[in-house]
Design an enzyme around this catalytic site. Structure first.
Site, PDB file in Angstrom:
ATOM      1  N   GLU A  45       0.847  -1.186   0.000  1.00 52.68           N
ATOM      2  CA  GLU A  45       0.000   0.000   0.000  1.00 52.68           C
ATOM      3  C   GLU A  45       0.894   1.252   0.000  1.00 52.68           C
ATOM      4  O   GLU A  45       1.997   1.236   0.556  1.00 52.68           O
ATOM      5  CB  GLU A  45      -0.847  -0.057   1.271  1.00 52.68           C
ATOM      6  CG  GLU A  45      -1.984   0.923   1.383  1.00 52.68           C
ATOM      7  CD  GLU A  45      -2.806   0.677   2.651  1.00 52.68           C
ATOM      8  OE1 GLU A  45      -3.941   1.151   2.698  1.00 52.68           O
ATOM      9  OE2 GLU A  45      -2.305   0.013   3.599  1.00 52.68           O
ATOM     10  N   LYS A 115      -9.865   1.448  -2.174  1.00 50.46           N
ATOM     11  CA  LYS A 115     -10.119   0.887  -0.850  1.00 50.46           C
ATOM     12  C   LYS A 115     -11.529   1.214  -0.350  1.00 50.46           C
ATOM     13  O   LYS A 115     -11.936   2.373  -0.307  1.00 50.46           O
ATOM     14  CB  LYS A 115      -9.076   1.427   0.133  1.00 50.46           C
ATOM     15  CG  LYS A 115      -9.048   0.730   1.481  1.00 50.46           C
ATOM     16  CD  LYS A 115      -7.891   1.284   2.296  1.00 50.46           C
ATOM     17  CE  LYS A 115      -7.706   0.540   3.607  1.00 50.46           C
ATOM     18  NZ  LYS A 115      -6.564   1.093   4.375  1.00 50.46           N
ATOM     19  N   CYS A 153      -5.276  -3.835   2.741  1.00 47.65           N
ATOM     20  CA  CYS A 153      -5.012  -3.661   4.167  1.00 47.65           C
ATOM     21  C   CYS A 153      -6.239  -3.879   5.052  1.00 47.65           C
ATOM     22  O   CYS A 153      -6.653  -5.007   5.274  1.00 47.65           O
ATOM     23  CB  CYS A 153      -4.392  -2.280   4.381  1.00 47.65           C
ATOM     24  SG  CYS A 153      -3.507  -2.101   5.948  1.00 47.65           S
TER      25      CYS A 153
END
Length: 268
Positions: A45, A115, A153
């Site tokens: 990321e 995300k 994540c």
């Protein structure tokens, strides 16, 4: 026809507040991975720019998908014959940025994921800076008989994301991350990675930042939750082979995806 296993690399490094240094680090890792046979390389990321804590510089250094970072990935993919998957800061709307994962080949981006679940947890507030992604149908890409899906994540804590990817045909889930260290966080990281593999009978490949901020422990995990390769606390590569025949055998023995009685419905 038997499909030859595909070698993949999870590349662990610590992106900095220096775009040029980050591009050089990415270049070295991808070239090394390709030299060891990798056809897909997964990077962490925020691979184009990262500062802790976030400040106004993230907006300054956020890029578009036709900016210098993706252009460098495209050139590198062409030179190495690889698919490169990397997290990046992308320009958003109304002064915010997006936490984006892009999969790039020699022709440019082939899949883009923004995300969905922002890291407003463990004392952090990612939503102060990041514009969340939309719950649109997932984009995937295929290489060598493996179909890849993307998450990022904190999304790892939401099993629905993995299940939606499996429903879209993904047989491998790629997880660029900056998994922040803290009490039990390394345990959470490894447990959740293995759980996403087991419950979706899919490979999981995760690339994290190393300590002192990230937990490291980047890994390639098979569809039964076995860690095939990993990196500890430094910069490095975890390489392993992904085999479509293994996925078929595991799903024949454990047809959990076919036997389930619930479906995932997206919220707004």
């Amino acid at each position: 026809m038997t499909i030859v296993p595909l070698t993949i690399a999870a590349a662990q490094f610590r992106p900095r507040a220096d775009p040029e240094a980050n591009r050089l680090a990415v270049d070295g890792l991808v070239r090394t991975a390709a030299g060891r046979g990798a056809r897909v390389v997964v990077l962490p990321e925020y691979s184009n720019y990262f500062v802790d804590p976030f400040d106004a510089s993230v907006g300054v250094h956020a890029e578009t998908l036709d900016g210098p970072f993706v252009a460098a990935l495209q050139s590198l993919a062409a030179q190495t014959g690889t698919h490169i998957v990397a997290g990046m800061l992308e320009r958003g709307e109304e002064g915010r940025v997006r936490n984006t994962v892009v999969a790039v080949t020699d022709t440019g981006p082939v899949a883009v994921y923004r995300k969905l679940h922002l890291y407003d947890a463990f004392g952090q507030r990612e939503s102060d800076w990041i514009q969340r992604g939309e719950t649109s149908p997932p984009e995937t890409f295929a290489v060598g008989g493996i179909r890849f899906g993307l998450m990022t994540c904190y999304d790892l804590r939401f099993p629905e994301i993995g299940r939606v990817l499996a429903d879209a045909g993904a047989t491998a889930i790629l997880v660029p991350a900056e998994w922040v260290r803290g009490p039990l966080k390394d345990h959470h990281w490894q447990t959740l990675l293995q759980a996403r593999a087991i419950e979706n009978t899919a490979y999981v490949v995760a690339a994290d930042h190393p300590p002192p901020l990230g937990v490291g422990l980047s890994a390639v995990i098979d569809p039964q939750g076995v860690i095939l390769a990993g990196v500890g606390s430094g910069t490095g590569l975890a390489l392993a082979d992904l085999d479509a025949d293994v996925i078929d055998r595991v799903r024949e023995q454990n047809p959990a995806l076919r036997l389930r009685r619930f479906r995932v419905v997206a919220d707004s």
